[in-house]
Design a protein around this motif. Structure first.
Motif, PDB file in Angstrom:
ATOM      1  N   LYS A 190       0.664  -1.059  -0.267  1.00 20.40           N
ATOM      2  CA  LYS A 190       0.445   0.143   0.424  1.00 20.40           C
ATOM      3  C   LYS A 190       0.915   1.111   0.011  1.00 20.40           C
ATOM      4  N   SER A 191       1.737   1.440   0.568  1.00 19.25           N
ATOM      5  CA  SER A 191       2.796   2.069   0.932  1.00 19.25           C
ATOM      6  C   SER A 191       3.752   2.397  -1.069  1.00 19.25           C
ATOM      7  N   GLU A 194       0.862   4.084  -2.426  1.00 22.44           N
ATOM      8  CA  GLU A 194       0.613   5.895  -2.689  1.00 22.44           C
ATOM      9  C   GLU A 194       1.798   7.059  -3.050  1.00 22.44           C
ATOM     10  N   LYS A 195       2.979   6.155  -2.962  1.00 21.83           N
ATOM     11  CA  LYS A 195       3.922   6.790  -3.897  1.00 21.83           C
ATOM     12  C   LYS A 195       3.899   7.197  -5.316  1.00 21.83           C
ATOM     13  N   PRO A 199      -2.445   9.776  -1.712  1.00 24.83           N
ATOM     14  CA  PRO A 199      -3.172   9.104  -0.638  1.00 24.83           C
ATOM     15  C   PRO A 199      -4.260   8.065  -1.051  1.00 24.83           C
ATOM     16  N   PHE A 200      -4.680   6.075  -0.812  1.00 27.71           N
ATOM     17  CA  PHE A 200      -5.365   5.817  -1.313  1.00 27.71           C
ATOM     18  C   PHE A 200      -6.797   6.590  -1.035  1.00 27.71           C
ATOM     19  N   TYR A 205      -8.551   5.977  -7.322  1.00 22.90           N
ATOM     20  CA  TYR A 205      -7.932   4.310  -7.767  1.00 22.90           C
ATOM     21  C   TYR A 205      -8.450   3.608  -8.801  1.00 22.90           C
TER      22      TYR A 205
END
Length: 289
Positions: A190-191, A194-195, A199-200, A205
């Motif tokens: 997830k990190s 997000e890069k 942010p999700f 998305y």
């Protein structure tokens, strides 16, 4: 007798290796849009050097946390790519996608613009370097995991460039719903998302998730093949895309087989994809006989 059998086995292996003489090139494919230089590997069938025909091209994408040479170095059978190139008279191009680009143009990172890189700069470089079929009738694309996502994502958004697309163990929904991961793995991936996407949020998305592109796939008539191992942590997103394509009546080739997220699985899967693509290329009149 065991010694005789061993000698026969070795002889057959040598004959098998010598029967396929495709070579592997490595070349620079710089990116003006990202102001970086990347490498790509290209498998060239032996027949290419003996004639003047234009050859169809298979773009073969690597997975997350990998690089362009993964397919050439990590397959258990190190002769597979050369044998497939020779058998089907096909150029196989393995471009760089870095460790977590997902082959998309990041709205966050200006030097991670891999959709533009793959669809413009890589294709342009390959078409200028080799005798290729320079239309979607002679250009196909597939890959594993992140590369499976990338292949379907790029081909669906650019049907003018690719005539068929595939995915092996593809990560087809970037919201990670139904991924079977440990909490630690989920947090780490997830990190990484997000890069490249920020942010999700479901709304931001959703446009990037391949499972949401089923109607686009139907509209552009893309020839599709995808599969996943029944023990793979990405099996459910693949089943979901299959369900959506069945629902909207989009022709496609989908299969599930024993196996997980592994090179053994992808080694067994790739020949099926290439056979499928060869049938498409024959129907398009671009296969080299």
């Amino acid at each position: 007798m065991p010694v005789v059998r061993l000698l026969v086995c070795i002889s057959l292996q040598l004959i098998s290796v010598l029967a396929f003489s495709a070579k592997v090139d490595s070349l620079d494919v710089p990116s003006a849009v990202m102001k970086k230089n990347f490498r790509a590997a290209v498998v060239i069938p032996e027949s290419y050097t003996k004639g003047k025909a234009n050859y169809p091209v298979l773009y073969l994408l690597h997975g997350g946390f990998g690089h362009f040479n993964d397919w050439a170095t990590k397959l258990p059978d190190k002769t597979l790519l050369q044998r497939l190139a020779d058998q089907y008279n096909l150029l196989i191009v393995m471009p760089e996608g870095e460790i977590f680009s997902y082959y998309l143009d990041s709205p966050v990172i200006k030097d991670s613009q891999f959709e533009t890189y793959l669809t413009k700069e890589v294709i342009d470089k390959i078409d200028k370097t080799y005798r290729t079929v320079r239309t979607n009738k002679g250009r196909v694309i597939t890959g594993l995991s992140m590369g499976g996502y990338g292949a379907l994502y790029l081909a669906t958004r650019h049907p003018d460039l690719y005539g068929a697309a595939g995915s092996m163990s593809g990560a087809l929904n970037l919201d990670m719903t139904s991924w079977k991961l440990t909490p630690e793995m989920e947090k780490g991936i997830k990190s990484e998302f997000e890069k490249i996407l920020g942010p999700f949020s479901p709304d931001s998305y959703a446009p990037y998730s391949v499972i949401n592109m089923a109607d686009n796939m139907k509209a552009n008539g893309l020839k599709l093949i995808f599969d996943c191992g029944v023990d793979d942590f990405l099996i459910e997103p693949n089943r979901e895309l299959h369900r959506r394509l069945v629902f909207n009546q989009t022709p496609h080739d989908y299969s599930e087989r024993p196996g997980g997220h592994s090179w053994d699985y992808w080694q067994n899967s790739l020949p099926n994809h290439v056979l499928f693509f060869n049938q498409v290329l024959k129907a398009n009149g671009t296969a080299v006989q």
